[in-house]
Design a protein around this motif. Structure first.
Motif, PDB file in Angstrom:
ATOM      1  N   GLU A  46       0.872  -1.198  -0.087  1.00 24.62           N
ATOM      2  CA  GLU A  46      -0.038   0.109  -0.006  1.00 24.62           C
ATOM      3  C   GLU A  46       0.781   1.211  -0.168  1.00 24.62           C
ATOM      4  O   GLU A  46       0.246   2.410  -0.740  1.00 24.62           O
ATOM      5  CB  GLU A  46      -0.902   0.035   1.057  1.00 24.62           C
ATOM      6  N   THR A 316     -10.279   1.645  -1.269  1.00 24.81           N
ATOM      7  CA  THR A 316      -8.989   1.928  -0.977  1.00 24.81           C
ATOM      8  C   THR A 316      -8.462   3.260  -1.611  1.00 24.81           C
ATOM      9  O   THR A 316      -7.810   4.068  -1.381  1.00 24.81           O
ATOM     10  CB  THR A 316      -8.020   0.892  -1.589  1.00 24.81           C
ATOM     11  N   SER A 317      -9.280   3.825  -2.830  1.00 22.66           N
ATOM     12  CA  SER A 317      -8.776   4.968  -3.482  1.00 22.66           C
ATOM     13  C   SER A 317     -10.153   5.837  -3.441  1.00 22.66           C
ATOM     14  O   SER A 317      -9.778   6.879  -3.777  1.00 22.66           O
ATOM     15  CB  SER A 317      -8.514   4.392  -4.843  1.00 22.66           C
ATOM     16  N   ARG A 335      -5.695  -4.663  -7.278  1.00 28.02           N
ATOM     17  CA  ARG A 335      -5.132  -3.408  -7.055  1.00 28.02           C
ATOM     18  C   ARG A 335      -6.365  -2.467  -7.890  1.00 28.02           C
ATOM     19  O   ARG A 335      -7.116  -2.903  -8.681  1.00 28.02           O
ATOM     20  CB  ARG A 335      -3.663  -2.984  -7.712  1.00 28.02           C
ATOM     21  N   THR A 339      -5.156   3.973  -9.264  1.00 26.82           N
ATOM     22  CA  THR A 339      -3.914   4.519  -8.374  1.00 26.82           C
ATOM     23  C   THR A 339      -3.015   3.200  -7.929  1.00 26.82           C
ATOM     24  O   THR A 339      -1.777   3.771  -7.720  1.00 26.82           O
ATOM     25  CB  THR A 339      -4.677   4.984  -6.842  1.00 26.82           C
ATOM     26  N   TYR A 341      -3.159   1.308  -6.026  1.00 26.49           N
ATOM     27  CA  TYR A 341      -3.391   0.753  -4.346  1.00 26.49           C
ATOM     28  C   TYR A 341      -3.820  -0.730  -4.287  1.00 26.49           C
ATOM     29  O   TYR A 341      -4.719  -1.196  -5.133  1.00 26.49           O
ATOM     30  CB  TYR A 341      -4.232   1.744  -3.693  1.00 26.49           C
TER      31      TYR A 341
END
Length: 356
Positions: A46, A316-317, A335, A339, A341
Motif C-alpha cells: 500500500e 482504498t482509493s 489493485r 491508483t 493501491y
C-alpha cells in the motif's frame, strides 16, 4: 547453537511423549507467523504499489517457498519441523521403541519427503481452497454469472457441500486430539500418521549431538569452490533459522496479538477504535500508457467508458466504477486500476442513489 537455541532443555523424567499442550502449541506457532508477515507485506504494497505490489500479489507462493526451505533445513538437520524444534520435539519413524535414533540422524527418505509435503503443501492448498470458496461466494452473491449457466449450478453445489467437507476435516483433527489426550493414539494430528512418524521430546543426548554437529559444520575447512558455496548457503540458512528462532522466542506474544488484531472477527471493533476522517483523493496518479484515464463525465466508468451500471466505489482509493468492471479488474490484479493501491474484493462498496 543454531538449531536448538537457548530455549531447549533436557527432556523431563515423565517420558518422551509430549503433552497435548506442547503438540497443539507448536501447531499454532506457524499459524501466527503467516498473518503477521501478510500484514507487513500489505503495508509495504500500500505504501509503494509499483515496487512492492508483486509481493502482495504472489504472497502465498513466496511464503510457501520460504516455508519449504525452512522446513527442509530443520527436517534434514534436526528431524523436526521448525515449530517442533522450537518446542524441543523431534520426529521418529513409527515402530521405533526404546532405541530411538538421535535427532542428527535424520528421518528415512520416505518419512522425510512425506513430512515435508504435508507440512508445506497441505496448508498451502487449504488456504487456496478457502480463497476460492470466498471468491465463489462473492460471485454468487452478486450474480456475476448468468443464472442458467452450468458453471453456476456446479459451484453452487460446491459451495453447498464445502461446509460439510470442512466440518469433516476439522472433526477429524478434533477426534485425533481427543484420542491423544485419552492415550488411545500416538499422534495428536492425522498429518503425523500419514507421514509415518510420531513426536517425542528431545533428550540430553540429542541436544549434545546437535551442538556437536553444528560445531563441526562451522569449523570444518572447505577446499573446493562448490563445497565453499554449499557451506556458505548452509550457514546463511542456519543464521536465518537461528534469527527466526531467537526472534520468535521473544515475540511469540506479539505475533499472537497481531493474529488476533487483524482477524476478521475483530475488524468491526478495530474500525470503531481507529476510525479516521476519509482521506482526500490522490493528488498524483502515476499513469502508465496502458492505464485508464479519468473520463470527463463523472457518470462514466473509467474502465468500460460507458455510463456506470451498479455504481461501486473502491474503499482504498474512492474512485467509482461499474460493479462488473471493478470486480473483474480487482479479482485479476488485486489493485485499483487508477491508483495502483493494493485492493481486495471486500473493498468494493456498492453505491445507492436516491433514484434507485
Amino acid at each position: 547453537m543454531a538449531e536448538v537455541g537457548a530455549h531447549l532443555t533436557a527432556a523431563p523424567a515423565g517420558g518422551d511423549r509430549p503433552s497435548v499442550f506442547e503438540a497443539v502449541a507448536q501447531d499454532s506457532l506457524m499459524a501466527a507467523v503467516k498473518p503477521a508477515l501478510q500484514h507487513l507485506v500489505k503495508v509495504l504494497a500500500e505504501s509503494n504499489p509499483a515496487r512492492y505490489g508483486f509481493l502482495w500479489h504472489w504472497f502465498d507462493e513466496i511464503y510457501v517457498l520460504l516455508d519449504l526451505l525452512l522446513q527442509q533445513h530443520y527436517l534434514a538437520r534436526c528431524s523436526a519441523s521448525f515449530s517442533e524444534n522450537f518446542y524441543s520435539l523431534k520426529r521418529i519413524p513409527m515402530g521405533d521403541g526404546k532405541q530411538q535414533p538421535l535427532a542428527t540422524a535424520g528421518l528415512p527418505k520416505r518419512q522425510h519427503w512425506k513430512s515435508l509435503l504435508l507440512l508445506v503443501l497441505v496448508p498451502y492448498l487449504k488456504g487456496k481452497l478457502e480463497k476460492l470458496v470466498s471468491s465463489l461466494r462473492e460471485e454468487d452473491e452478486y450474480s456475476i454469472h448468468p443464472p442458467s449457466s452450468s458453471w453456476k449450478r456446479f459451484y453452487r453445489a460446491f459451495l453447498a457441500a464445502y461446509p460439510y467437507v470442512n466440518m469433516t476435516w476439522e472433526g477429524w483433527f478434533l477426534v485425533q486430539q481427543l484420542c491423544y489426550i485419552l492415550g488411545k493414539a500416538e499422534h495428536h494430528s492425522p498429518m503425523l500418521k500419514l507421514a509415518g512418524v510420531r513426536l517425542v521430546r528431545l533428550t540430553a543426548e540429542d541436544i549434545q549431538a546437535l551442538e556437536k554437529k553444528w560445531a563441526e559444520t562451522t569449523s570444518s575447512p572447505t577446499h573446493s569452490f562448490t563445497s565453499r558455496v554449499q557451506s556458505a548457503l548452509r550457514r546463511a540458512l542456519g543464521g536465518i533459522a537461528f534469527s527466526l528462532s531467537t526472534g520468535l522466542s521473544v515475540s511469540v506474544f506479539f505475533l499472537q496479538f497481531l493474529d488476533w488484531w487483524y482477524s476478521s472477527e475483530n475488524q468491526e471493533t478495530i474500525k470503531s477504535l481507529t476510525a479516521l476522517p476519509t482521506p482526500p483523493p490522490p493528488v498524483h496518479l502515476e499513469q502508465e500508457p496502458s492505464s485508464a484515464v479519468l473520463p470527463s463525465l463523472r457518470t462514466v466508468c473509467p474502465l468500460c467508458r460507458k455510463v456506470r451500471v451498479n455504481a461501486t466505489a473502491l474503499a482504498t482509493s474512492g474512485f467509482v466504477f461499474c460493479y462488473r468492471c471493478a470486480y473483474g479488474y480487482v479479482k485479476a490484479h488485486q489493485r485499483c486500476p487508477l491508483t495502483g493501491y493494493a485492493t481486495e474484493l471486500q473493498h468494493l462498496v456498492k453505491l445507492y442513489s436516491p433514484e434507485s
